[in-house]
Write an enzyme that holds these catalytic residues in place. Structure first.
Site, mmCIF file in Angstrom:
data_model
loop_
_atom_site.group_PDB
_atom_site.id
_atom_site.type_symbol
_atom_site.label_atom_id
_atom_site.label_comp_id
_atom_site.label_asym_id
_atom_site.label_seq_id
_atom_site.Cartn_x
_atom_site.Cartn_y
_atom_site.Cartn_z
ATOM 1 N N LYS A 137 0.630 -1.046 -0.277
ATOM 2 C CA LYS A 137 -0.050 -0.148 -0.347
ATOM 3 C C LYS A 137 0.884 0.682 0.106
ATOM 4 O O LYS A 137 1.707 1.271 0.882
ATOM 5 C CB LYS A 137 -0.420 0.076 1.622
ATOM 6 C CG LYS A 137 -1.695 1.048 1.746
ATOM 7 C CD LYS A 137 -3.239 1.157 3.113
ATOM 8 C CE LYS A 137 -3.673 2.177 2.948
ATOM 9 N NZ LYS A 137 -4.398 2.036 3.626
ATOM 10 N N SER A 171 -9.593 1.705 3.063
ATOM 11 C CA SER A 171 -9.171 2.589 2.142
ATOM 12 C C SER A 171 -7.447 1.284 1.341
ATOM 13 O O SER A 171 -6.930 1.876 0.403
ATOM 14 C CB SER A 171 -8.542 3.056 3.213
ATOM 15 O OG SER A 171 -7.866 2.827 4.589
ATOM 16 N N SER A 179 -9.384 -0.822 7.315
ATOM 17 C CA SER A 179 -9.108 -0.440 6.494
ATOM 18 C C SER A 179 -8.544 -1.993 5.703
ATOM 19 O O SER A 179 -7.611 -2.205 4.146
ATOM 20 C CB SER A 179 -7.973 0.499 5.771
ATOM 21 O OG SER A 179 -9.078 1.362 5.932
HETATM 22 N N1 GLN Z 1 -13.244 3.671 6.814
HETATM 23 C C1 GLN Z 1 -12.231 4.456 8.074
HETATM 24 C C2 GLN Z 1 -12.157 5.839 8.229
HETATM 25 O O1 GLN Z 1 -12.252 5.925 6.540
HETATM 26 C C3 GLN Z 1 -11.109 3.316 8.437
HETATM 27 C C4 GLN Z 1 -9.700 3.706 7.715
HETATM 28 C C5 GLN Z 1 -8.619 2.844 7.929
HETATM 29 O O2 GLN Z 1 -8.439 1.613 8.193
HETATM 30 N N2 GLN Z 1 -7.379 3.698 7.183
HETATM 31 O O3 GLN Z 1 -11.648 6.632 9.296
#
Ligand code: GLN
Length: 474
Positions: free
Chosen positions: A76, A151, A175
């Site tokens: 990532k 994400s 994420s």
């Molecule tokens: N969807 C969550 C957020 O937008 C988690 C994101 C993540 O785990 N990086 O904060």
């Protein structure tokens, strides 16, 4: 050549000389270029990966190759690799090259894994659909009109579409687990402190954790074994030995106690997801696992608590992108103060700005006690709910996400709906416990349904054991 075969099988064929890392890497590179429209990668290290593969082939022939020799990993774009662009999916870091390797990159290299490229993501890991990337959304390979989750959408798609054997993502509120669920693969968020965050660009430092995506539970175990462990450069890294995860995966679930949180199985749960989970529960029961209803009484506060604390930490972490030292600088600024405001206004996308504003608000003098301090206290209560539950059970089973993969545009203009996609995942980050997403079935449209297993702190082994058992069932 089946690129989804388990790493153990591939490694045996590598050792016997039937296969080569070079050919496998070439095959992944071809798939990456053939499926460019999925937009999963932000950089691909074509020549470097092939050269590395050839050197690993030589090492295997000579004997003494590392634990992950032959594993091709996508990373990532929030994890630093020296000399490589590390954009975090943001215009702010579009041209930023990392000046050092993250701890996980050092460890992958030392184990002879090959890094094939960096994957697309929601800007600064904020989002649940990968629609917030400054470099365009990532498509779900199962249905290209749908999101892959987020994400870490690019990392999930890399594995699901056969562009790498495994990948790394980061999980602050789901994420890794949520996109794994929406793409039909395995994804694990280890215990907070299990994997070094050195070289992971910070979103919410008390939640962030790096973890793997893979096509099997055993492959998760292989890569976790390598990236886990103490690192003095991350002060929150745990000084604990890394257990032999693979040895614990004996497929014997007899006598295991698995908790079902009543708050997660309420009437709001989608009936198709419920029925897939019930089938999986029956399989475990048939093999001697015992299911116990448990209560996590503060569950209704998880989304609010997470979105107060994570935004507070984000607003502080993202203050460093000011146009002065590195990253995007507005060419239109006339003085210093304009340089700050214009660089940030032009550089950040809408969701990141929303988080910075929310976080700044909850930390501001008049509201700190009402929001930030209170949320810290609730976090503690949520953590205690889990610790109490784990006095009675070895792990918990829950849904991973309230829906299967949704369509592009369906939630992106309604932040609250998007935040609610994380309803089953953020609690693990609030409590610092490990969680894994396991493919469990499909819905009527053939879209993947995942289930989540949550464990005691530092007990990833129990999760991998149950995940591996479930993988063997139809
Ligand atoms: N969807 C969550 C957020 O937008 C988690 C994101 C993540 O785990 N990086 O904060």
């Amino acid at each position: 050549m089946n690129v989804n075969e388990p790493f153990d099988v591939f490694r045996a064929r590598l050792n016997s000389g039937e296969e080569s890392c070079e050919a496998r890497t070439q095959q992944y590179l071809s798939t990456i270029s053939r499926r460019k429209n999925l937009n999963a990668f932000l950089s691909v290290f074509e020549d470097e990966a092939l050269a590395h593969a050839r050197s690993v082939d030589k090492k295997i022939k000579a004997g003494g190759a590392g634990h992950l020799a032959g594993m091709v990993v996508a990373v990532k774009d929030v994890i630093c690799m020296k000399g490589k662009r590390t954009t975090c999916g943001s215009k702010v870091l579009e041209n930023y090259e990392a000046i050092y390797d993250a701890a996980v990159i050092e460890k992958l290299r030392a184990a002879d894994a090959i890094v094939i490229g960096k994957t697309n993501m929601d800007e600064f890991a904020m989002g649940s659909s990968t629609e917030n990337s400054a470099f365009g959304p990532v498509k779900n390979p199962i249905d290209e009109t749908r999101v892959p989750g987020g994400s870490s959408g690019g990392s999930a798609v890399a594995v699901a579409a056969g562009m790498s054997s495994t990948s790394l993502g980061s999980d602050t509120g789901g994420s890794i687990r949520q996109p794994a669920g929406l793409c039909g693969i395995f994804g694990m968020k280890p215990t907070y402190g299990r994997v070094s965050r050195y070289g992971l660009v910070a979103f919410a430092s008390s939640f962030d954790q790096i973890g793997p995506f893979a096509n099997s539970a055993r492959d998760v175990a292989h890569i976790l074994k390598v990236i886990a462990g103490h690192d003095e450069r991350d002060s929150t890294s745990a000084k604990l030995p890394v257990p032999d995860y693979l040895a614990a995966m004996n497929r014997d679930v007899e006598g295991m106690k698995i908790g079902l949180p009543i708050e997660y199985f309420n009437e709001a749960l989608n009936p198709e997801i419920r029925s897939v989970l019930e089938k999986r529960i029956a399989q475990l029961r048939d093999h001697g696992a015992e299911f116990i209803d448990v209560s996590l009484p503060h569950s209704e506060y998880t989304i609010a608590t997470y979105y107060i604390l994570a935004t507070a930490e984000a607003s502080s972490n993202l203050a460093r992108y000011d146009g002065a030292r590195y990253g995007y600088r507005s060419p239109y600024a006339k003085d210093l103060s304009e340089m700050y405001t214009k660089s940030r206004s032009e550089g950040f996308g809408a969701e990141v700005k929303r988080r910075i504003m929310l976080g700044t608000y909850v930390l501001s003098a008049g509201y700190y006690d009402a929001h930030y301090r209170k949320a810290q206290k609730v976090r503690r209560l949520i953590q205690k709910d889990f610790f109490d539950a784990f006095k009675k059970v070895d792990c918990l089973m829950t849904p991973i996400s309230p829906t299967t993969a949704f369509k592009f545009g369906e939630k992106v203009d309604d932040p609250l709906q998007m935040y609610l996609s994380d309803i089953y995942t953020v609690s693990a980050n609030l409590a610092g416990i490990p969680g894994i997403s396991v493919p469990a079935g499909v819905d009527r449209q053939n879209l993947p349904i995942g289930l989540q297993l949550l464990g005691k702190q530092f007990d990833e082994s129990a999760l991998l054991k149950v995940a591996d058992f479930l993988e063997q069932q139809e």
